[in-house]
Design an enzyme around this catalytic site. Structure first.
Site, mmCIF file in Angstrom:
data_model
loop_
_atom_site.group_PDB
_atom_site.id
_atom_site.type_symbol
_atom_site.label_atom_id
_atom_site.label_comp_id
_atom_site.label_asym_id
_atom_site.label_seq_id
_atom_site.Cartn_x
_atom_site.Cartn_y
_atom_site.Cartn_z
ATOM 1 C CD GLU A 335 63.346 -79.008 2.169
ATOM 2 O OE1 GLU A 335 63.707 -78.108 1.451
ATOM 3 O OE2 GLU A 335 63.049 -80.076 1.772
HETATM 4 C C1 TNX Z 1 65.091 -79.130 -1.573
HETATM 5 S S1 TNX Z 1 67.628 -79.903 -0.958
HETATM 6 C C2 TNX Z 1 64.939 -80.150 -1.153
HETATM 7 C C3 TNX Z 1 64.170 -81.334 -1.883
HETATM 8 C C4 TNX Z 1 63.472 -80.527 -2.980
HETATM 9 C C5 TNX Z 1 64.453 -79.682 -3.497
HETATM 10 C C6 TNX Z 1 64.006 -79.101 -4.823
HETATM 11 C C7 TNX Z 1 67.023 -81.059 -0.072
HETATM 12 C C8 TNX Z 1 67.778 -81.594 0.777
HETATM 13 N N1 TNX Z 1 65.877 -80.791 0.269
HETATM 14 O O1 TNX Z 1 63.225 -81.834 -0.921
HETATM 15 O O2 TNX Z 1 63.156 -81.775 -3.832
HETATM 16 O O3 TNX Z 1 64.728 -78.604 -2.679
HETATM 17 O O4 TNX Z 1 65.170 -78.353 -5.437
#
Ligand code: TNX
Length: 529
Positions: A335
């Protein structure tokens, strides 16, 4: 053994053992033996189970006999610690003489983590090629004993183990759980408690998500404000916290005593607000943002074109690697919505060699496959069934080119997803994930185009935006964690919901005995309390 057999016969209270030994295979078992847990009622399902023969009865004369090695003694001592409070027996750990329970290290087809468990009227023998195998065999033995064995006060028994043989080796070498200690800080004791629970199901990796926008949780000598400032809050604005180096090493030691390896993660270049807030110089504009206590993602980035960024990465990776005996260091990479693609690739090209320089293998979230994964790197896939074909193909192509995969599909084994609309904790961006859904998939065939041998295993992440304490952790992890463990351990041939839900139901009384407040999912036939 003969000696042992004769002398136990003299003890009136042990008539059952003697009777069982005489009756042998095929004869009607003594009444109490009908209460022994069937040999195949184990989670994760063992590779092979051959029931038969007399049960073993644990008594006040049982010894735990171990090979004369430090590691075997340690496993013996651990087993004794599990069994003594509820049985009230002495259960001395000895290297010779009579032994009802024997832990044996020997060459054999066990691999690094497998074991064989043989049980008959005279005793239970666990054989393995390595201490981890003995340890996993001990977890199986726990489940073969009545659930009350997990209580911490003396219980009546009888303590029977069904007769037969279990041969067991794991399907995958990576069987992990991730704990996000950044969104809400969890204390050393809370993490140790979770480690003990992971060990019950033969998991062997604890991935600690040590940094994110809301908190930096590990002390770094070269950059002290990361912990003192960056660790000073959490989601919702509470006081947060961080691990001193001694704290972290205590976690690593405790994990090792349960045969788990700690995989630390520093999430970069996104998810870095806590670091950016701690040092103005890390920001492209030289201005430190305030600490963040919300739950948005994707708004922060390290400054890819500033040299100080790589001094920072070198220092934090060096210090964390030095504290970590395990092979892996996770660099996040998910992300990174505030980092351009070009910058992301540049960043990963510079940072992966730093990880290698300090002797560690890179693990990254699967977005790493959009850059150039280092040789030997592992990518952790967290997409959904509905993730687009192009994204899946990018990960599959990396896997074809040698990048190993850890499977953590969010709509399957994200432990922070709500079970259903009524779940009081958790998130639902990946949908609701009920117990059947989280169990009923095959890691070997999950990602189209990925060679099965690229799959190193599975991992169940627990993100903590809504999770604040051990009770919350346990409610979300249990029962789904057990399913993740089974997907990682058990051969595909044992997979089946109808059998699993019965074996899973048998765990409920164990969790009650251990004080684990689990979700009594309606699709599982839990015994009445
Ligand atoms: C996605 S999964 C994220 C996290 C959040 C999560 C909550 C991932 C690698 N990143 O930053 O905490 O969703 O479900």
């Amino acid at each position: 053994m003969r000696q042992h057999h004769r002398s136990t016969r003299l003890l009136g209270s042990l008539l059952l053992v003697a009777a069982a030994g005489v009756l042998g295979v095929g004869a009607a078992p003594p009444a109490a033996a009908r209460h022994a847990t069937p040999l195949d009622r184990i989670v994760p399902a063992p590779a092979s189970v051959t029931p038969g023969g007399s049960p073993y009865r644990l008594t006040r004369d049982t010894h735990i006999r171990v090979d004369d090695s430090r590691e075997a003694r340690r496993v013996g001592a651990y087993l004794a610690d599990v069994l003594r409070p509820s049985t009230g027996y002495r259960l001395p750990v000895t290297t010779h003489g009579r032994g009802g329970i024997r832990l044996r290290l020997a060459k054999g087809p066990f691999g690094a983590e497998g074991y064989r468990l043989d049980s008959d009227g005279r005793g239970v023998t666990i054989t393995a090629a390595a201490p981890a195998g003995l340890f996993h065999g001990v977890q199986t033995l726990r489940q073969l004993l009545p659930a009350a064995v997990e209580k911490d006060t003396v219980q009546p028994g009888p303590w029977l183990v069904a007769g037969g043989t279990i041969r067991d080796t794991p399907r995958y070498g990576w069987r992990g759980a991730m704990l996000d200690v950044s969104r809400h800080f969890l204390t050393v004791d809370q993490v140790k408690r979770y480690i003990d629970q992971l060990a019950l199901y033969k998991l062997n990796k604890l991935h600690l998500h040590l940094s994110d926008d809301q908190g930096w949780r590990i002390a770094v000598d070269a950059w002290p404000r990361l912990a003192t400032h960056g660790g000073s809050t959490q989601v919702g604005g509470g006081p947060g916290g961080h691990y001193t180096k001694a704290d972290y090493q205590e976690i690593v030691r405790h994990a090792a005593s349960r045969h788990l390896e700690v995989v630390p993660e520093l999430d970069m270049p996104g998810h870095t607000n806590a670091a950016l807030s701690s040092y103005a110089a890390l920001n492209c504009d030289g201005v430190a943002p305030p600490l963040y206590t919300g739950t948005e993602v994707g708004f922060s980035s390290l400054c890819v074109n500033k040299e100080i960024t790589y001094d920072f990465v070198d220092d934090v990776v060096r210090e964390l690697a030095a504290l970590t005996p395990g092979r892996y260091l996770h660099i996040g990479g998910d992300e990174a919505h505030s980092t351009s693609h070009e910058d992301y690739v540049t960043f990963m090209d510079r940072v992966q060699p730093i990880v290698a320089e300090y002797g560690k293998t890179v693990v990254g979230w699967h977005q790493l496959t959009g850059a150039t994964p280092a040789k030997g790197a592992l990518a952790q896939y967290w997409g959904l069934d509905s993730t687009g074909a192009a994204e899946k193909a990018q990960v599959a192509e990396a896997a074809q080119n040698g990048t190993g995969l850890i499977l953590s599909p969010a709509d399957r084994i994200y432990l922070d997803m709500k079970y259903d609309a009524n779940t009081p904790l958790g998130l639902s961006w990946a949908g609701y994930v009920d117990v059947r859904r989280s169990y009923d998939w095959d890691p070997g065939a999950y990602l189209p185009g990925a060679p099965p041998e690229a799959v190193r295993g599975v991992e169940a992440p627990l993100w903590t935006e809504t999770i604040e304490n051990s009770a919350h952790v346990e409610y979300m992890a249990f029962p789904r964690l057990a399913g993740a463990a089974e997907l990682g351990w058990s051969p595909a041939a044992t997979h089946g919901w109808d059998g699993y839900r019965v074996r899973l139901a048998a765990q409920g009384p164990r969790w009650d005995a251990l004080g684990i407040g689990y979700h009594r999912a309606p699709e599982v036939p839990w015994p009445a309390r």
